[in-house]
Design a protein around this motif. Sequence first.
Motif, PDB file in Angstrom:
ATOM      1  N   MET A   1       7.414  14.018   6.166  1.00 63.26           N
ATOM      2  CA  MET A   1       7.569  12.387   7.023  1.00 63.26           C
ATOM      3  C   MET A   1       7.131  11.209   5.939  1.00 63.26           C
ATOM      4  SD  MET A   1       5.924  13.037  10.624  1.00 63.26           S
ATOM      5  CE  MET A   1       4.856  11.228  10.238  1.00 63.26           C
TER       6      MET A   1
ATOM      7  N   MET B   1       0.828  -0.864   0.542  1.00 64.15           N
ATOM      8  CA  MET B   1       0.077   0.057  -0.228  1.00 64.15           C
ATOM      9  C   MET B   1       0.916   1.227  -0.078  1.00 64.15           C
ATOM     10  SD  MET B   1      -2.754   0.881   2.915  1.00 64.15           S
ATOM     11  CE  MET B   1      -1.417   1.951   4.044  1.00 64.15           C
ATOM     12  N   ILE B   2       1.654   1.325   0.899  1.00 63.81           N
ATOM     13  CA  ILE B   2       3.219   2.107   1.144  1.00 63.81           C
ATOM     14  C   ILE B   2       3.657   2.831  -0.279  1.00 63.81           C
ATOM     15  CG2 ILE B   2       4.927   3.301   1.603  1.00 63.81           C
ATOM     16  CD1 ILE B   2       3.871   1.664   4.720  1.00 63.81           C
TER      17      ILE B   2
ATOM     18  N   VAL C   1      -8.119   2.199   0.202  1.00 64.09           N
ATOM     19  CA  VAL C   1      -7.075   2.893  -0.018  1.00 64.09           C
ATOM     20  C   VAL C   1      -6.776   1.686  -2.485  1.00 64.09           C
ATOM     21  CG1 VAL C   1      -4.470   3.069  -0.771  1.00 64.09           C
ATOM     22  CG2 VAL C   1      -5.796   3.331   1.852  1.00 64.09           C
TER      23      VAL C   1
ATOM     24  N   TYR D   1      -2.185  12.634   1.846  1.00 63.65           N
ATOM     25  CA  TYR D   1      -1.738  12.119   3.175  1.00 63.65           C
ATOM     26  C   TYR D   1      -1.131  12.701   4.039  1.00 63.65           C
ATOM     27  CZ  TYR D   1      -5.502   8.709   0.972  1.00 63.65           C
ATOM     28  OH  TYR D   1      -6.136   7.760  -0.362  1.00 63.65           O
ATOM     29  N   ILE D   2       0.275  12.597   3.391  1.00 62.72           N
ATOM     30  CA  ILE D   2       1.397  13.061   4.401  1.00 62.72           C
ATOM     31  C   ILE D   2       2.409  13.929   3.405  1.00 62.72           C
ATOM     32  CG2 ILE D   2       1.543  10.716   5.662  1.00 62.72           C
ATOM     33  CD1 ILE D   2       4.309   9.890   4.277  1.00 62.72           C
TER      34      ILE D   2
ATOM     35  N   THR E   1      -8.988  15.206  -3.294  1.00 62.48           N
ATOM     36  CA  THR E   1      -8.546  15.425  -1.977  1.00 62.48           C
ATOM     37  C   THR E   1      -9.078  16.433  -1.274  1.00 62.48           C
ATOM     38  OG1 THR E   1      -8.960  18.041  -3.641  1.00 62.48           O
ATOM     39  CG2 THR E   1      -6.987  16.384  -3.967  1.00 62.48           C
TER      40      THR E   1
ATOM     41  N   SER F   1      -4.398   9.032   6.165  1.00 63.27           N
ATOM     42  CA  SER F   1      -3.490   9.313   7.157  1.00 63.27           C
ATOM     43  C   SER F   1      -3.445   9.191   8.503  1.00 63.27           C
ATOM     44  CB  SER F   1      -3.840  11.295   6.202  1.00 63.27           C
ATOM     45  OG  SER F   1      -4.580  12.099   7.573  1.00 63.27           O
TER      46      SER F   1
ATOM     47  N   TYR G   1      -1.471  20.577  -1.353  1.00 58.95           N
ATOM     48  CA  TYR G   1      -1.582  21.365   0.297  1.00 58.95           C
ATOM     49  C   TYR G   1      -0.387  22.363  -0.306  1.00 58.95           C
ATOM     50  CZ  TYR G   1      -4.401  16.898   1.680  1.00 58.95           C
ATOM     51  OH  TYR G   1      -5.361  16.295   1.735  1.00 58.95           O
TER      52      TYR G   1
ATOM     53  N   PRO H   1       4.804   4.489  11.314  1.00 60.55           N
ATOM     54  CA  PRO H   1       5.748   4.905  11.502  1.00 60.55           C
ATOM     55  C   PRO H   1       6.626   4.806  13.321  1.00 60.55           C
ATOM     56  CG  PRO H   1       6.052   6.784  10.083  1.00 60.55           C
ATOM     57  CD  PRO H   1       4.297   5.577  10.172  1.00 60.55           C
TER      58      PRO H   1
ATOM     59  N   ALA I   1      -9.088   7.995  -3.931  1.00 60.32           N
ATOM     60  CA  ALA I   1      -8.538   9.265  -3.444  1.00 60.32           C
ATOM     61  C   ALA I   1      -9.171  10.382  -4.333  1.00 60.32           C
ATOM     62  CB  ALA I   1      -7.936   9.371  -2.402  1.00 60.32           C
TER      63      ALA I   1
ATOM     64  N   CYS J   1       0.185  15.142   8.536  1.00 59.64           N
ATOM     65  CA  CYS J   1      -0.517  14.515   7.898  1.00 59.64           C
ATOM     66  C   CYS J   1      -2.002  15.385   7.904  1.00 59.64           C
ATOM     67  CB  CYS J   1      -0.901  12.879   8.528  1.00 59.64           C
ATOM     68  SG  CYS J   1      -2.054  13.192  10.032  1.00 59.64           S
ATOM     69  N   SER J   2      -3.092  14.492   6.726  1.00 62.31           N
ATOM     70  CA  SER J   2      -4.349  15.210   6.350  1.00 62.31           C
ATOM     71  C   SER J   2      -5.210  15.451   8.505  1.00 62.31           C
ATOM     72  CB  SER J   2      -4.978  14.871   5.515  1.00 62.31           C
ATOM     73  OG  SER J   2      -4.697  13.967   4.246  1.00 62.31           O
TER      74      SER J   2
ATOM     75  N   LEU K   1       1.224   3.902  -3.097  1.00 66.98           N
ATOM     76  CA  LEU K   1       0.634   5.307  -2.577  1.00 66.98           C
ATOM     77  C   LEU K   1       2.235   6.332  -2.921  1.00 66.98           C
ATOM     78  CD1 LEU K   1      -0.865   5.200   0.578  1.00 66.98           C
ATOM     79  CD2 LEU K   1      -2.220   5.274  -1.283  1.00 66.98           C
TER      80      LEU K   1
ATOM     81  N   VAL L   1       7.902   6.951   6.798  1.00 66.19           N
ATOM     82  CA  VAL L   1       6.389   6.105   6.051  1.00 66.19           C
ATOM     83  C   VAL L   1       7.411   4.939   5.143  1.00 66.19           C
ATOM     84  CG1 VAL L   1       4.827   5.792   4.813  1.00 66.19           C
ATOM     85  CG2 VAL L   1       4.807   7.519   6.213  1.00 66.19           C
TER      86      VAL L   1
ATOM     87  N   MET M   1       0.440  10.147  -2.517  1.00 63.36           N
ATOM     88  CA  MET M   1       0.793   9.896  -0.710  1.00 63.36           C
ATOM     89  C   MET M   1       1.042  11.955  -0.950  1.00 63.36           C
ATOM     90  SD  MET M   1       1.912   8.178   1.797  1.00 63.36           S
ATOM     91  CE  MET M   1       2.566   7.070   1.333  1.00 63.36           C
TER      92      MET M   1
ATOM     93  N   HIS N   1     -12.135   9.395   3.848  1.00 61.28           N
ATOM     94  CA  HIS N   1     -11.201   8.039   3.042  1.00 61.28           C
ATOM     95  C   HIS N   1      -9.391   9.187   3.056  1.00 61.28           C
ATOM     96  CE1 HIS N   1      -9.541   6.186  -0.551  1.00 61.28           C
ATOM     97  NE2 HIS N   1      -8.729   6.133   0.357  1.00 61.28           N
ATOM     98  N   ILE N   2      -9.126  10.189   3.000  1.00 62.03           N
ATOM     99  CA  ILE N   2      -8.309  11.176   3.581  1.00 62.03           C
ATOM    100  C   ILE N   2      -7.428  10.845   4.465  1.00 62.03           C
ATOM    101  CG2 ILE N   2      -6.818  12.873   2.628  1.00 62.03           C
ATOM    102  CD1 ILE N   2      -8.342  13.367   0.532  1.00 62.03           C
TER     103      ILE N   2
END
Lengths: 305, 338
Positions: free
Chosen positions: A35, A17-18, A100, A30-31, A107, B52, A296, B59, A105, A237-238, A21, A39, A27, B47-48
């Motif tokens: 970060m 998944m990571i 995911v 989300y972050i 925004t 997130s 963002y 981590p 997704a 993160c979001s 993304l 991750v 990615m 979802h986001i």
Amino acid sequence: MIHHFVRAVILAGFAFMIVYLFRTEQMTLYIAPRMELLVKLTALGLYAASVYQVYAALQARLRRHNHPHTENCGCGQSHHKSPFKNAVMYGLFIFPLLLVFLVPAGTLGSALAEKKGISFTGSETVSRSVADNKPSTAWHDQSPATQADEQPSLSPTLEQLFPYDEYTADHAKLGMELYKQSLITVPDKQFIETLTTLDLYRGALLGKEVEISGFVYREEEMGSGKMAVSRFAMNCCSADALPYGLMTLWPKAGHYAEDEWVTVRGKLTLTQYGENEIIAIEAIKVERIPAPESPYVYPDLEFGL
Amino acid sequence: MQKLLYRLGTPVLGAGCLVMLALIVVNRNAPEALLSLFSAANLQSFHILFVSILLEAFPFIMIGVIFSALLQVFVSDETIRRFTPRHPILGIVFGGLLGIIFPLCECGMIPVIRRLIRKGMPAYIGIVYLLAGPIVNPIVFSSTYLAFRSTPELAYARMALGLAVATVIGFLLVKFLKASPLIGVHNEGSLHREGRLPVIKRGRLNKWSSTLAHASDEFFDMGKYLIIGALLTAVIQTVVDRGTIAAFAEQPLLSYLFMMVFAFILSICSTSDAFIASSFGGIFTSGPLLAFLVFGPMIDLKNMLMMLSTFKVKIVLILIALAFTLTLAGAALAEVLL
């Protein structure tokens, strides 16, 4: 043994998944960039754990051939849990994976901006009282004659336009830079800082031409002639993202749908919002743009350092 | 099965009540607000936010479980006992300042603390570390300092109050906590797992493989609570309107309560919560902001669920009540002093 395999699949699922993304460049939704390295390392760790689970599963299988199944067989803790409980637990882990991989997704947009409460004045911690009060005292303390004597250059007037204390020094400096520009473009990199400066030194910067890009945000009370050009500012993160915007006065504002991305250019002016007077753009030109790759903005942690 | 219901039932019920409370506060009827979650835009936000929060926490959980597994496999109980101070006062100070050396985030801490307590560290030191660690550490200090550039005293006040609240709770624990706060052998598999550890042959390869075994077991142990917490947090953030609640700012006591409840449901990492708090700078005075900054890292929805995986329900409830009252009193005092 089955538990080890399920766990291996879930752990690998999260690792993939990571990677997925990052590969699909989602990615950033989300972050925050700072970060990202952490991750990525997490994906490595998850992958290692997954490989171990496969190894453990095979070992458990091997051992079961030799010995009967006992408490000490080392095949995980899950003997005494009911299948139902296990299913619920693993379901919990699979849910975000499905989300995911299967649901695209978008925004963050107007819907969440409304819930979180948008800021039209940049950062709230830097109060305008400093900038508002200081000029008057500065003007009175120094007579024009002494200024001319001490510093004949243009800078004294600039200094007076941008009074500061120890906390707003950086914004004053940015303000002076902006003041010299014929067109102030609100950049992605210092989005909040620039908005804060515009608000802080509105007296000096009023009438300047400003350009800003963001998504359209609207509240019912704004009416048809107003919209806000907004961005979400993210720290980690979001979940900690907060919306910031600049009010835009444009007779045809109603033509633009919520969450549509636009670039607005116009003169900095003031308008009434609720009980407060806030800065706004008297638009000259409004243009639709495609949504940027990184929707963002991030607070510039090096600002003023 | 019954145990599961009992264990999960309480927190879920509590969370449900919170959601209802929030809805009442926002002055909307529940069905309408919950239905609004299913609009396309809100589903997208959910979802986001949900993903997130998970991505951000992974981590730190990872660091926590790896660290805890390394402790388990490579550090003997005697070493832990030798390094922990025997005197309660020293122990509390030690626990309170441990965060400076090991700046773990609250999600990563719980497995480490559980391990340390099992290995013979006095429980009160572990709990003091759990409460103070996410606040009194260099990373959190610098992010708070950055977020509150114009009022740096708030960053210092946060450190001081965090340490003070944890210390007071530490002393109360020394005095009154007699039984182990950890959930016993029967509820969790971990002790049972340790029991059969010696069966495995000792060797370097085996040590590493048992580190991985512990780490991934604990990842699943903690992960389920993290996911439930992230889920609830994302739903609440999507549904509850912050703007209308800000009306509380005018009533002093309510403004404290609001900021603390807000910190609880927001459940974000202590490294980034200062930025959220600073966005309230124009609305709230420093007292409620401080309450948010101190209470949030100690107790929040996500970490409460994770605490329930490790500590007895009674202990968790007592800790929440104590942290709440002490933070409230301390922040109100600081408001007068600052």
